[in-house]
Enzyme design. Structure first.
Site, PDB file in Angstrom:
ATOM      1  N   MET A  77       0.838  -1.190   0.000  1.00 31.91           N
ATOM      2  CA  MET A  77       0.000   0.000   0.000  1.00 31.91           C
ATOM      3  C   MET A  77       0.875   1.243   0.000  1.00 31.91           C
ATOM      4  O   MET A  77       1.647   1.457   0.933  1.00 31.91           O
ATOM      5  CB  MET A  77      -0.906   0.018   1.238  1.00 31.91           C
ATOM      6  CG  MET A  77      -1.902  -1.109   1.266  1.00 31.91           C
ATOM      7  SD  MET A  77      -3.023  -1.001   2.687  1.00 31.91           S
ATOM      8  CE  MET A  77      -1.943  -1.526   3.999  1.00 31.91           C
ATOM      9  N   GLY A 162       1.760   4.114   4.579  1.00 31.03           N
ATOM     10  CA  GLY A 162       2.594   3.213   3.773  1.00 31.03           C
ATOM     11  C   GLY A 162       2.845   1.903   4.480  1.00 31.03           C
ATOM     12  O   GLY A 162       3.310   1.897   5.605  1.00 31.03           O
ATOM     13  N   SER A 163       2.533   0.791   3.861  1.00 29.20           N
ATOM     14  CA  SER A 163       2.575  -0.484   4.565  1.00 29.20           C
ATOM     15  C   SER A 163       2.227  -1.621   3.626  1.00 29.20           C
ATOM     16  O   SER A 163       2.188  -1.433   2.419  1.00 29.20           O
ATOM     17  CB  SER A 163       1.565  -0.429   5.716  1.00 29.20           C
ATOM     18  OG  SER A 163       0.382   0.201   5.283  1.00 29.20           O
ATOM     19  N   GLY A 164       1.943  -2.788   4.197  1.00 29.17           N
ATOM     20  CA  GLY A 164       1.589  -3.923   3.359  1.00 29.17           C
ATOM     21  C   GLY A 164       0.705  -4.913   4.093  1.00 29.17           C
ATOM     22  O   GLY A 164       0.606  -4.886   5.313  1.00 29.17           O
TER      23      GLY A 164
END
Length: 195
Positions: A77, A162-164
Site C-alpha cells: 500500500m 505506507g505499509s503492506g
C-alpha cells in the site's frame, strides 16, 4: 457525496488544521503548509464505501500485488492508497497477535517489520491476514478481537502511512490475482473456489 474518515482519524485531521489557524496571523506560508498537511490527512484517512465485484475471496487492502503464488498474496500500500483493511471472507476471528519489529521499507523483508497476525476461520478452513508496518507506518490498527464474527468486506483495521498486507487463501480457494495487479479492499476478487 459524503466523506467518511476511518475510525480514530479525526485527531490526525484536526491537529494540522488547528495549527494552520493559529499560525496564520504570523506566517501565511507556514499556515498554507499546515493546510496542505490537513488535505493530505483527509485524503489518507478516507474510508470509501466498497462493493464486491463478484463472488470469491476479496482483497483485504488497496495497492499493488508485489508477490503472489498458490498460497499467498502480498499487497503493498502506497501513501495515496486507502489504508483501511477489510475481511476477505465471512468467518470468525480465532486469534489476533501483534509482533514488534523494524520499520524498514514494507516492500523489503516485510515480516521483519512490526505486524499483526489475524487468524480467521472460514467455511473452507483457516487463513491468516498480516498487517505490516512500513518505514513511515508506525501504527498497525486492528479493530477485531478473537470471537468476532466477520462479514466479507467488513472493515477490520488500518495501517497508517505506507505499509503492506499478506493474506493466505484457505483450502479450497485458488488465487487468481497476479503479481503487478492493482487491487481494492473489499472490491477486487483475488481468489475463487476450486471446481
Amino acid at each position: 457525496m459524503s466523506l467518511r474518515l476511518a475510525p480514530g482519524s479525526l485527531p490526525w485531521v484536526v491537529t494540522p488544521f488547528a495549527a494552520s489557524l493559529m499560525i496564520y496571523p504570523f506566517s501565511t506560508a507556514l499556515s498554507l503548509i499546515f493546510l496542505f498537511v490537513t488535505a493530505f490527512m483527509i485524503h489518507f484517512h478516507r474510508d470509501p464505501e466498497r462493493f464486491p465485484e463478484g463472488e470469491g475471496m476479496l482483497s483485504p487492502a488497496d495497492g499493488r500485488i508485489v508477490e503472489a503464488d498458490e498460497k499467498h498474496i502480498y499487497i503493498f500500500m502506497g501513501p495515496m492508497d486507502v489504508h483501511v483493511n477489510r475481511a476477505p471472507l465471512d468467518g470468525v476471528v480465532r486469534s489476533v497477535e501483534f509482533r514488534g519489529g523494524d520499520h524498514s521499507p514494507a516492500f523489503r523483508h516485510p515480516l521483519k517489520n512490526a505486524h499483526s497476525i489475524i487468524e480467521i476461520e472460514s467455511e473452507m478452513g483457516r487463513f491468516t491476514l498480516k498487517q505490516i508496518s512500513g518505514m513511515a507506518a508506525r501504527r498497525v490498527v486492528c479493530w477485531v478481537s478473537p470471537g468476532d464474527r466477520l462479514r466479507r468486506g467488513q472493515r477490520i483495521g488500518m495501517i497508517r502511512f505506507g505499509s503492506g498486507v499478506i493474506v493466505t487463501a484457505p483450502p479450497g480457494y485458488r488465487i487468481i490475482a497476479r503479481k503487478g495487479s492493482r487491487v481494492r479492499a473489499g472490491q477486487t476478487v483475488i481468489a475463487e473456489l476450486r471446481e
